[in-house]
Scaffold this motif. Sequence first.
Motif, mmCIF file in Angstrom:
data_model
loop_
_atom_site.group_PDB
_atom_site.id
_atom_site.type_symbol
_atom_site.label_atom_id
_atom_site.label_comp_id
_atom_site.label_asym_id
_atom_site.label_seq_id
_atom_site.Cartn_x
_atom_site.Cartn_y
_atom_site.Cartn_z
ATOM 1 N N LYS A 1 46.041 29.791 77.057
ATOM 2 C CA LYS A 1 46.043 29.360 75.661
ATOM 3 C C LYS A 1 45.941 27.836 75.544
ATOM 4 O O LYS A 1 45.209 27.313 74.695
ATOM 5 C CB LYS A 1 47.306 29.856 74.955
ATOM 6 N N SER B 1 34.236 29.161 73.649
ATOM 7 C CA SER B 1 34.973 30.245 73.009
ATOM 8 C C SER B 1 35.613 31.099 74.103
ATOM 9 O O SER B 1 34.977 31.369 75.128
ATOM 10 C CB SER B 1 34.039 31.098 72.144
ATOM 11 N N ALA C 1 42.425 26.907 76.275
ATOM 12 C CA ALA C 1 41.543 27.233 75.146
ATOM 13 C C ALA C 1 41.683 26.207 74.027
ATOM 14 O O ALA C 1 40.699 25.865 73.363
ATOM 15 C CB ALA C 1 41.875 28.633 74.624
ATOM 16 N N PHE C 2 42.890 25.697 73.820
ATOM 17 C CA PHE C 2 43.081 24.683 72.787
ATOM 18 C C PHE C 2 42.406 23.372 73.175
ATOM 19 O O PHE C 2 41.793 22.696 72.334
ATOM 20 C CB PHE C 2 44.575 24.445 72.556
ATOM 21 N N LEU D 1 42.977 31.355 69.027
ATOM 22 C CA LEU D 1 42.334 30.639 70.124
ATOM 23 C C LEU D 1 41.666 31.585 71.112
ATOM 24 O O LEU D 1 40.568 31.322 71.600
ATOM 25 C CB LEU D 1 43.368 29.784 70.869
ATOM 26 N N LEU E 1 50.491 26.508 68.868
ATOM 27 C CA LEU E 1 49.057 26.699 69.024
ATOM 28 C C LEU E 1 48.517 27.626 67.948
ATOM 29 O O LEU E 1 49.213 28.536 67.492
ATOM 30 C CB LEU E 1 48.750 27.280 70.410
ATOM 31 N N ARG F 1 38.483 23.894 72.797
ATOM 32 C CA ARG F 1 38.056 24.731 71.681
ATOM 33 C C ARG F 1 36.794 24.208 71.003
ATOM 34 O O ARG F 1 36.077 24.972 70.354
ATOM 35 C CB ARG F 1 39.181 24.853 70.650
#
Length: 772
Positions: A283, A294, A286-287, A245, A241, A290
């Motif tokens: 994480k 944010s 968030a990926f 992020l 990743l 994205r």
Amino acid sequence: MEPGRAGCILFLLLLPALAAATPGEFDPYRVLGVGRSSSQADIKKAYKRLAREWHPDKNKDPGAEDKFIQISKAYEILSNEEKRANFDRYGDAGESQGFSQQQHRQFHRFHDGFYFDESFFHFPFNSERRDTSDEKYLLHFSHYINEIVPDSFKKPYLIKITSDWCFSCIHIEPVWKEVAQELEVLGAGIGVVHAGYERRLAHHLGAHSTPTLLGLINGKITFFHNAVIRENLWQFVENLLPGNLVEKITDKNYIRFLSDWKKDNKPHVLLFDHMPVVPLLYKLTAFAYRDYLSFGYVYVGLQGTEELSSQYNINVYTPTMMIFKEHIDRPADVVQAREMKKQLIDDFLSQNKFLMVARLTSQRLFQELCPVKKSHRQRKHCVVLLSGEGEKFAEAYEAFLTFAVANTKDTLKFVHIYSDRQPEFADTLLMDRGRSAVVILERRNNAGKIAYKAMEEAWQGSKEDSFILLDLLDQLRTDPGLLSSETIVADLNDELAPMFLIRWFYSTLDYVSDCWDSLFHSNWREMMPLLSLLFSALFILFGTVIVQAFSDSSDTRDSSPSGKEETTAKTEKNDASFSKESNSRIPKKGFVEVTELTDINYTSNLVRLRPGHMNVVLILSNSTKTPLLQKFALEVYTFTGSSSLHFSFLSLDKHREWLEYLLEFAQDAAPIPNQYDKHFLERDYTGYVLALNGHKKYFCLFKPHRSGDEGGTLGSCKDYDALQHAEARGKSSCSPGSRSIKNKLHKLSFWMERLLEGSLQRFYIPSWPSLD
């Protein structure tokens, strides 16, 4: 004689009988419903008919996908003469390694018939008993190319390449099974490739031994080189990743982070948790989001977050997720749970992907917020504020935001546009770009056609303006005909797209990192392309120096020319230096060489095209040949200086079947026509442009520019009639029908730019079809 020795002798005696047993149950002739003496044309027709019937997008039967894979596999064998001959002789296409699936079943029945236990032979390699947990993760080549690679832009994949009779595969099995289950729950993708049955995919991934573990993200492959233990695999997936992020948030930077919604045009998400490190689940989330949100992380146990926790009344003992939109003093939505599950987070974020009044910064965002209506029950209207930037328009925007917050309905979306950043869009709807205006619109098709109603007066943000807008929305609810005006708007510019230099820098950085990783971990087979490139560069460099040295020494031996000759030599030298410094794409001729692609030159112009060369083919018909070729020559003229590009045209009247076959491999590029569709032969593909890479067996597709009526179709039968009448009367090609046909190739030059950059989507095919 001992029982164990007798069993071994009996097994060795029956082993040749097993090897000579009947061939595999998979019969490509039976799958396609053709005879063994069928011609290639009959096989192709049967394949196209069955592929259309069993395509998963057309057929909703639960077994349609498996049936479609069998049909594709059967056609791949029978369309290749070598594979077909091998199957006719041996019952196999010649691609399998080791025991086939049928031999596994025969060996299994042999066990059961003679009451032998697997432990008796000490063969724990049978994949039917050992890899049952991997069956749902098995990947096929077409499935990997068409689904897994695009999906890797939303989540990383951990892929294992395995095979039968592999000692190391058995040792890593318990760790792999545990990690695969854990990562799948968190949102990571899992895949398994059996090298014995998917050799093509295994070689495509660069796996030359088993077991091999690799990661896939954003279409990029990264190999795993450490010991196969749980901690290393978790760390490997986390390292795939991007590092930026999730931002660490404290009392010092939370105001700046939440205030960036204006610059990012995104809602901002804060996760409050008592874990010192960011959880992998967060994480991965968030990926996946994205492009819309944010993300920030607050470690509530850290000194320096007391003010932040007190500001939003956070329970430090329970993980809390908050979403902030235009107002940073209060969250727009909150969720709390003792254990954050992926499904809970996905439901929470999918409902809050956009700001209350999102700014339209790209065409993709416009299509998501203002979708095309599919029925009267699914009408979606967009209320658009067109204004400028700065304090001068701040009051009007705040009033529009207040109005949007008070009128949250599923059928309405409130958005705004900076007129100066989207001038083409604004000029279509506004007479004066210097004032704020509100427009209610509804998209009618994907070609840019909209129906709209603009407020007569400029939007000042007063109460009177709010009442007028509210009255218009009430009328729209009962009278859809209120949107009486229609027009065609241009596609929006991508305001947040990175500059070319930045994209080039990141691409170079990724390439350098891949080379550096290859120096330490790759085997010699994987190192060969890099070493070949390195030695080629050194050869060119030293070869140029040597040639230059010899040319300089020969020049000094020549006598000095006369005055006039000296002037001419200097001029030619300056011209030569100018040509070296100029762009290599400068046309070398004053015309464009466009040849017709026929069955005579098909092999040399495509099938055996040199590596690195591409053939750009224009699709036209007899009635559109003249105007399309003229427009095509104008659009591609600036690219004719590249020696790797060839230009051709293909007659749709002669080779429609060949084109239909290629378009079936292009996702969403063209619908797969139904075999009972009476309009099958009337589909208009004129104006399509295909960039064909014969060596690597892929093509890129340009679809004609659409503008005009509901369907967005230009160059229809009316246009063709107008063109034919104009040619019959001896008129020029500047008639309205000819002009609309030429408009099909509008923006082809921009597509060519992306083709040379390598940023276009590629559609791979198993083999080039014959041009009958």
